[in-house]
Structure formats: structure tokens, C-alpha cells
Design an enzyme around this catalytic site. Structure first.
Site, PDB file in Angstrom:
ATOM      1  N   ASP A   1     -43.193  17.594   9.911  1.00 60.79           N
ATOM      2  CA  ASP A   1     -42.217  16.599   9.468  1.00 60.79           C
ATOM      3  C   ASP A   1     -41.377  17.100   8.299  1.00 60.79           C
ATOM      4  OD1 ASP A   1     -44.442  16.595   7.800  1.00 60.79           O
ATOM      5  OD2 ASP A   1     -45.005  14.541   8.217  1.00 60.79           O
TER       6      ASP A   1
ATOM      7  N   ASN B   1     -52.711   4.726   4.936  1.00 60.01           N
ATOM      8  CA  ASN B   1     -52.442   3.657   5.914  1.00 60.01           C
ATOM      9  C   ASN B   1     -52.708   4.105   7.353  1.00 60.01           C
ATOM     10  OD1 ASN B   1     -50.326   5.351   6.526  1.00 60.01           O
ATOM     11  ND2 ASN B   1     -48.693   3.887   6.074  1.00 60.01           N
TER      12      ASN B   1
ATOM     13  N   HIS C   1     -51.467   6.893   8.795  1.00 62.25           N
ATOM     14  CA  HIS C   1     -50.417   7.670   9.477  1.00 62.25           C
ATOM     15  C   HIS C   1     -50.836   9.119   9.700  1.00 62.25           C
ATOM     16  CE1 HIS C   1     -48.142   8.780   5.457  1.00 62.25           C
ATOM     17  NE2 HIS C   1     -48.967   9.747   5.781  1.00 62.25           N
TER      18      HIS C   1
ATOM     19  N   GLU D   1     -45.918   6.207  11.187  1.00 57.56           N
ATOM     20  CA  GLU D   1     -46.477   5.094  10.426  1.00 57.56           C
ATOM     21  C   GLU D   1     -47.129   4.088  11.386  1.00 57.56           C
ATOM     22  OE1 GLU D   1     -46.687   5.549   7.421  1.00 57.56           O
ATOM     23  OE2 GLU D   1     -44.818   6.050   6.400  1.00 57.56           O
TER      24      GLU D   1
HETATM   25  C1  F6R Z   1     -47.205  15.568   5.824  1.00 61.88           C
HETATM   26  C2  F6R Z   1     -48.115  14.828   6.696  1.00 61.88           C
HETATM   27  C3  F6R Z   1     -48.739  13.562   6.181  1.00 61.88           C
HETATM   28  C4  F6R Z   1     -49.825  13.858   5.152  1.00 61.88           C
HETATM   29  C5  F6R Z   1     -50.447  12.569   4.641  1.00 61.88           C
HETATM   30  C6  F6R Z   1     -51.495  12.803   3.587  1.00 61.88           C
HETATM   31  O1  F6R Z   1     -46.762  16.739   6.474  1.00 61.88           O
HETATM   32  O2  F6R Z   1     -48.338  15.221   7.782  1.00 61.88           O
HETATM   33  O3  F6R Z   1     -49.275  12.854   7.266  1.00 61.88           O
HETATM   34  O4  F6R Z   1     -50.815  14.656   5.730  1.00 61.88           O
HETATM   35  O5  F6R Z   1     -49.443  11.741   4.106  1.00 61.88           O
HETATM   36  O6  F6R Z   1     -50.894  13.298   2.437  1.00 61.88           O
HETATM   37  P1  F6R Z   1     -51.766  13.666   1.147  1.00 61.88           P
HETATM   38  O7  F6R Z   1     -52.625  14.807   1.490  1.00 61.88           O
HETATM   39  O8  F6R Z   1     -50.734  14.025   0.096  1.00 61.88           O
HETATM   40  O9  F6R Z   1     -52.546  12.437   0.794  1.00 61.88           O
END
Ligand code: F6R
Length: 258
Positions: A71, A140, A142, A147
Site C-alpha cells: 500500500d 481495527n 485491517h 479497513e
Molecule cells: C502497512 C500495512 C498495515 C500495517 C498495520 C499495522 O503497509 O500493511 O496494515 O501493517 O497498520 O501497523 P503497525 O505495525 O504500525 O501497528
């Protein structure tokens, strides 16, 4: 009727051990010339550090595409410090001395976002699909920036970030007002098309989401629950993230290597 699988769960004593364990798996994939699906975020940073250690003597440059990012935010200037492109440059490409072009990232500044999303899907197809998809999880539930509410058959597209996701990113951007509202993300079906899924989950703040993903109903309300629709998924987590799991059959002893 869809088939539901039980991901393999590897329990580690702490976040660092979990990251190191994940790095062993990822390093083996890269040495085996596999194409890696790349995730970003705070959880992944110790993994990328450990990966650098493990691949010091590996020659990845000149090999073609090595990684494809999940992403990217929409609308950040090229080189913006908080962009995932800059993150991957610092954490993955520079330490492993990769060339530009060896990592594919969704084009968050394209005027035509649908076109950028389609090009991202085409880039994945052009390398023959992703071999090993790394995943984190949002508090959450995701995965990527899919989301809650994302369709299980979604492909790469532009999405609106959930308010709690923007809040979680406020620090990286200096303030909430600076956090983009949109991103381009690989879809849930795009993720499920990878040959293997590897989710790294650490910390107490992820315990509710991990429990929902592994023990709750499977559906768009918890995108990470889609992991159980994949026949070859591994979750590496620490004790804190696993602390709310009820199904003791999921929780083996802390793995010897952790
Ligand atoms: C970003 C991604 C997101 C993160 C998730 C956890 O490339 O794929 O799904 O893995 O938001 O982020 P952290 O590790 O910062 O809590």
C-alpha cells in the site's frame, strides 16, 4: 461453501524474538528467489533490521523485482518521509542495496488512481504473483489498508482510511491534520492470491484484533479474518499479542526457536 483453514501459529516470547523468527522465514524466501509482498509499519521495523543482518552476504541487486508493497498513501509528495516508499527505501532497499525498480510500490501521486491500482495489479501479475506476502494487522483488524467493511473479493484500489487508522499514524506525520485521508492498497483477494501469507503481530494493542482474526467470524468486518481462507498462512506473534486467544489448541508452547 468456502473452506476454512487454521493458520499455523508460532508463539515467541517477545516482539524482538517474533521479528527475528519472521526474518528467518523471509530471508529464506529471498535467498530462494521468491517475490516478497512487503508490509510497512512499526511492527515490521525490527523484522527489516533482522533481515539486513541475515542477508548481509546475499546478492539481491540485479535480480529483477524482489518486493511488491501492499500500500501507499495518496497525495504525498515524492520522497515524503512518512510515505511507504520512503519507509521501504530506508528499511529495506538501502540496507539490502537494491536498485530502484526492484521494489514496486503503488503510485500514490497518480492523477488517475484507478489506473494506478490497475498498474499495481498488472505488476504483480507480471512477476508471476507474490510468493510470500508479509502482513501486519491494524488494531481495527485491517490488513494492508483494507479497513473493516472491505469486501473479501476486493482487488487493488483506492480506499478511505478509517478515523482510528489516521489517528494511529498521527505521530509519523507530526499531527493528525497531516495524515492523508486516502491510500491505494492491494485488496483482500489480491492478498489471498499470494502463495503464502506470513503475518507478524506483536504487542498488547493488537491482542483484540488478533483474537477477532483467528477466533471470530470470517467476514469484511475483520479483514484479517480472511487469513483463514488461505491454505498456507503462518502467524508469528508474541505472548502479549496472543494474550486474549481462547482456543488453547492454537497456542502451542513458545516455539523452541523463539
Ligand atoms: C502497512 C500495512 C498495515 C500495517 C498495520 C499495522 O503497509 O500493511 O496494515 O501493517 O497498520 O501497523 P503497525 O505495525 O504500525 O501497528
Amino acid at each position: 461453501m468456502r473452506t476454512v483453514f487454521q493458520p499455523r501459529l508460532i508463539l515467541c516470547r517477545d516482539a524482538l524474538a517474533a521479528a527475528e523468527q519472521t526474518a528467518v522465514h523471509v530471508a529464506a524466501a529471498l535467498r530462494g528467489h521468491q517475490v516478497l509482498g512487503l508490509a510497512t509499519g512499526a511492527t515490521m521495523l525490527p523484522l527489516y533490521e533482522a533481515l539486513h543482518e541475515q542477508l548481509k552476504d546475499a546478492r539481491l541487486a540485479g535480480r529483477g523485482v524482489v518486493g511488491i508493497a501492499l500500500d501507499e498513501y495518496v497525495g504525498l509528495a515524492a520522497g515524503h518521509r512518512a510515505s511507504f516508499a520512503a519507509y521501504l527505501d530506508r528499511a529495506f532497499m538501502m540496507p539490502l542495496r537494491l536498485d530502484n525498480g526492484q521494489v514496486v510500490i503503488p503510485d500514490g501521486i497518480a492523477a488517475d488512481r484507478a489506473g494506478a491500482a490497475a498498474r499495481h495489479e498488472a505488476a504483480i501479475a507480471a512477476v508471476g504473483g507474490i510468493d510470500l506476502q508479509l502482513l501486519g494487522i491494524g488494531a481495527n483488524g485491517h490488513i494492508g489498508f483494507n479497513e473493516p467493511g472491505s469486501a473479501l473479493d476486493s482487488v487493488t484500489r483506492d480506499v478511505t482510511l478509517a478515523p482510528d487508522t489516521r489517528l494511529a499514524q498521527a505521530q509519523a506525520f507530526g499531527s493528525l491534520a497531516n495524515v492523508p485521508y486516502q491510500a491505494i492498497t492491494a485488496g483482500i483477494a489480491t492478498i489471498l492470491a499470494a502463495r503464502e501469507l506470513l503475518m507478524l503481530v506483536t504487542g498488547e494493542a493488537k491482542a483484540v484484533a488478533l483474537t477477532a482474526a483467528l477466533e471470530g467470524a470470517i467476514g469484511p468486518h475483520c479483514p484479517a479474518s480472511a487469513l483463514r481462507l488461505h491454505p498456507n498462512a503462518v502467524v508469528i506473534c508474541d505472548v502479549a499479542a496472543a494474550s486474549l486467544l481462547q482456543d488453547r489448541s492454537l497456542i502451542e508452547e513458545i516455539s523452541e526457536t523463539c
